[in-house]
Scaffold this motif. Structure first.
Motif, PDB file in Angstrom:
ATOM      1  N   PRO A  30      30.834 -20.629  21.589  1.00 10.86           N
ATOM      2  CA  PRO A  30      29.568 -20.999  22.236  1.00 10.86           C
ATOM      3  C   PRO A  30      29.173 -20.098  23.408  1.00 10.86           C
ATOM      4  O   PRO A  30      28.013 -20.064  23.791  1.00 10.86           O
ATOM      5  CB  PRO A  30      29.805 -22.434  22.721  1.00 10.86           C
ATOM      6  CG  PRO A  30      30.947 -22.935  21.916  1.00 10.86           C
ATOM      7  CD  PRO A  30      31.786 -21.736  21.577  1.00 10.86           C
ATOM      8  N   ALA A  31      30.114 -19.355  23.973  1.00  9.78           N
ATOM      9  CA  ALA A  31      29.809 -18.464  25.086  1.00  9.78           C
ATOM     10  C   ALA A  31      29.181 -17.144  24.622  1.00  9.78           C
ATOM     11  O   ALA A  31      28.645 -16.397  25.445  1.00  9.78           O
ATOM     12  CB  ALA A  31      31.079 -18.173  25.883  1.00  9.78           C
ATOM     13  N   ARG A  32      29.230 -16.848  23.337  1.00  8.18           N
ATOM     14  CA  ARG A  32      28.698 -15.580  22.816  1.00  8.18           C
ATOM     15  C   ARG A  32      27.194 -15.686  22.589  1.00  8.18           C
ATOM     16  O   ARG A  32      26.694 -16.722  22.130  1.00  8.18           O
ATOM     17  CB  ARG A  32      29.377 -15.204  21.495  1.00  8.18           C
ATOM     18  CG  ARG A  32      30.893 -15.089  21.556  1.00  8.18           C
ATOM     19  CD  ARG A  32      31.376 -13.918  22.340  1.00  8.18           C
ATOM     20  NE  ARG A  32      30.846 -12.706  21.746  1.00  8.18           N
ATOM     21  CZ  ARG A  32      30.924 -11.512  22.299  1.00  8.18           C
ATOM     22  NH1 ARG A  32      31.500 -11.370  23.457  1.00  8.18           N
ATOM     23  NH2 ARG A  32      30.417 -10.467  21.702  1.00  8.18           N
ATOM     24  N   PRO A  33      26.448 -14.626  22.885  1.00  5.51           N
ATOM     25  CA  PRO A  33      24.994 -14.649  22.675  1.00  5.51           C
ATOM     26  C   PRO A  33      24.586 -14.971  21.238  1.00  5.51           C
ATOM     27  O   PRO A  33      23.613 -15.693  21.017  1.00  5.51           O
ATOM     28  CB  PRO A  33      24.555 -13.237  23.064  1.00  5.51           C
ATOM     29  CG  PRO A  33      25.596 -12.759  24.022  1.00  5.51           C
ATOM     30  CD  PRO A  33      26.886 -13.383  23.536  1.00  5.51           C
ATOM     31  N   SER A  34      25.337 -14.474  20.247  1.00  7.60           N
ATOM     32  CA  SER A  34      24.970 -14.737  18.852  1.00  7.60           C
ATOM     33  C   SER A  34      25.013 -16.230  18.537  1.00  7.60           C
ATOM     34  O   SER A  34      24.194 -16.734  17.761  1.00  7.60           O
ATOM     35  CB  SER A  34      25.878 -13.972  17.885  1.00  7.60           C
ATOM     36  OG  SER A  34      27.225 -14.414  18.001  1.00  7.60           O
ATOM     37  N   HIS A  35      25.943 -16.941  19.136  1.00  2.86           N
ATOM     38  CA  HIS A  35      26.061 -18.390  18.917  1.00  2.86           C
ATOM     39  C   HIS A  35      24.837 -19.109  19.492  1.00  2.86           C
ATOM     40  O   HIS A  35      24.246 -19.973  18.837  1.00  2.86           O
ATOM     41  CB  HIS A  35      27.350 -18.901  19.557  1.00  2.86           C
ATOM     42  CG  HIS A  35      27.686 -20.310  19.190  1.00  2.86           C
ATOM     43  ND1 HIS A  35      27.135 -21.405  19.815  1.00  2.86           N
ATOM     44  CD2 HIS A  35      28.517 -20.795  18.244  1.00  2.86           C
ATOM     45  CE1 HIS A  35      27.616 -22.506  19.286  1.00  2.86           C
ATOM     46  NE2 HIS A  35      28.462 -22.171  18.321  1.00  2.86           N
ATOM     47  N   GLY A  36      24.463 -18.735  20.709  1.00  2.00           N
ATOM     48  CA  GLY A  36      23.295 -19.351  21.341  1.00  2.00           C
ATOM     49  C   GLY A  36      22.011 -19.065  20.588  1.00  2.00           C
ATOM     50  O   GLY A  36      21.175 -19.961  20.402  1.00  2.00           O
ATOM     51  N   VAL A  37      21.846 -17.833  20.134  1.00  2.00           N
ATOM     52  CA  VAL A  37      20.641 -17.477  19.376  1.00  2.00           C
ATOM     53  C   VAL A  37      20.620 -18.219  18.048  1.00  2.00           C
ATOM     54  O   VAL A  37      19.586 -18.745  17.636  1.00  2.00           O
ATOM     55  CB  VAL A  37      20.541 -15.948  19.175  1.00  2.00           C
ATOM     56  CG1 VAL A  37      19.477 -15.593  18.160  1.00  2.00           C
ATOM     57  CG2 VAL A  37      20.250 -15.269  20.509  1.00  2.00           C
ATOM     58  N   MET A  38      21.769 -18.303  17.396  1.00  2.00           N
ATOM     59  CA  MET A  38      21.821 -19.025  16.121  1.00  2.00           C
ATOM     60  C   MET A  38      21.444 -20.485  16.318  1.00  2.00           C
ATOM     61  O   MET A  38      20.661 -21.049  15.542  1.00  2.00           O
ATOM     62  CB  MET A  38      23.204 -18.903  15.494  1.00  2.00           C
ATOM     63  CG  MET A  38      23.302 -19.571  14.140  1.00  2.00           C
ATOM     64  SD  MET A  38      24.898 -19.245  13.363  1.00  2.00           S
ATOM     65  CE  MET A  38      24.861 -20.497  12.095  1.00  2.00           C
ATOM     66  N   SER A  39      21.967 -21.100  17.353  1.00  2.00           N
ATOM     67  CA  SER A  39      21.631 -22.494  17.651  1.00  2.00           C
ATOM     68  C   SER A  39      20.132 -22.645  17.895  1.00  2.00           C
ATOM     69  O   SER A  39      19.493 -23.573  17.373  1.00  2.00           O
ATOM     70  CB  SER A  39      22.423 -22.963  18.881  1.00  2.00           C
ATOM     71  OG  SER A  39      22.077 -24.279  19.215  1.00  2.00           O
ATOM     72  N   PHE A  40      19.551 -21.732  18.661  1.00  2.00           N
ATOM     73  CA  PHE A  40      18.117 -21.772  18.943  1.00  2.00           C
ATOM     74  C   PHE A  40      17.302 -21.616  17.658  1.00  2.00           C
ATOM     75  O   PHE A  40      16.356 -22.378  17.418  1.00  2.00           O
ATOM     76  CB  PHE A  40      17.754 -20.671  19.942  1.00  2.00           C
ATOM     77  CG  PHE A  40      16.285 -20.587  20.218  1.00  2.00           C
ATOM     78  CD1 PHE A  40      15.671 -21.482  21.082  1.00  2.00           C
ATOM     79  CD2 PHE A  40      15.501 -19.624  19.590  1.00  2.00           C
ATOM     80  CE1 PHE A  40      14.300 -21.411  21.323  1.00  2.00           C
ATOM     81  CE2 PHE A  40      14.142 -19.545  19.829  1.00  2.00           C
ATOM     82  CZ  PHE A  40      13.529 -20.447  20.694  1.00  2.00           C
ATOM     83  N   LEU A  41      17.666 -20.641  16.827  1.00  3.74           N
ATOM     84  CA  LEU A  41      16.926 -20.409  15.578  1.00  3.74           C
ATOM     85  C   LEU A  41      16.983 -21.639  14.674  1.00  3.74           C
ATOM     86  O   LEU A  41      15.978 -22.032  14.073  1.00  3.74           O
ATOM     87  CB  LEU A  41      17.468 -19.176  14.857  1.00  3.74           C
ATOM     88  CG  LEU A  41      17.222 -17.840  15.548  1.00  3.74           C
ATOM     89  CD1 LEU A  41      18.018 -16.733  14.857  1.00  3.74           C
ATOM     90  CD2 LEU A  41      15.735 -17.497  15.572  1.00  3.74           C
TER      91      LEU A  41
END
Length: 130
Positions: A30-41
């Motif tokens: 969850p600390a990685r940017p890709s995880h946050g962007v995936m969650s947002f998308l």
């Protein structure tokens, strides 16, 4: 195309046309940017396919993880890249071989490779980088 600045209308059009996204470099952390962007998308209604060979067969945010783009069973509108810029040429090569071919490749912050972009664009794939 000039990849130094993107017109707001261009970005808006990309985001409107896209429904399915392959997220290359997806992370379960969850600390990685890709995880946050995936969650947002996902929260915005996009269908997201995480791609990470080290996580193949597992799940990230409830979505099955694929080892490579060619493993994804559904057509992809956009490939969102969370890998170092040096990997963009090989990702473009993978995208070119897909059928149907995605319409867009989006290289996230610092993911820019002008030669790779030129090759993608020669195949009719639109690019957003950095």
């Amino acid at each position: 195309m000039n990849h130094d600045v993107y017109d707001d209308d261009y970005i808006r059009r990309v985001l409107k046309e896209v429904k399915t996204i392959a997220l290359v470099g997806a992370s379960p952390n969850p600390a990685r940017p890709s995880h946050g962007v995936m969650s947002f998308l996902l929260s915005k209604g996009y269908s997201v396919f995480p791609v990470n060979p080290g996580q193949e067969g597992k799940e990230i945010l409830g979505r099955h993880v694929y080892a490579k783009l060619a493993d994804i069973p559904d057509p992809i509108d956009m490939v969102d890249v969370f890998r170092a810029a040096e990997f963009l040429p090989s990702i473009v090569e993978e995208v070119i071989l897909l059928s149907p071919r995605p319409k867009f490749i989006w290289g996230q912050l610092s993911v820019r490779h002008d030669d790779a972009a030129a090759k993608a664009e020669a195949y009719g794939i639109e690019m957003v980088m950095d």
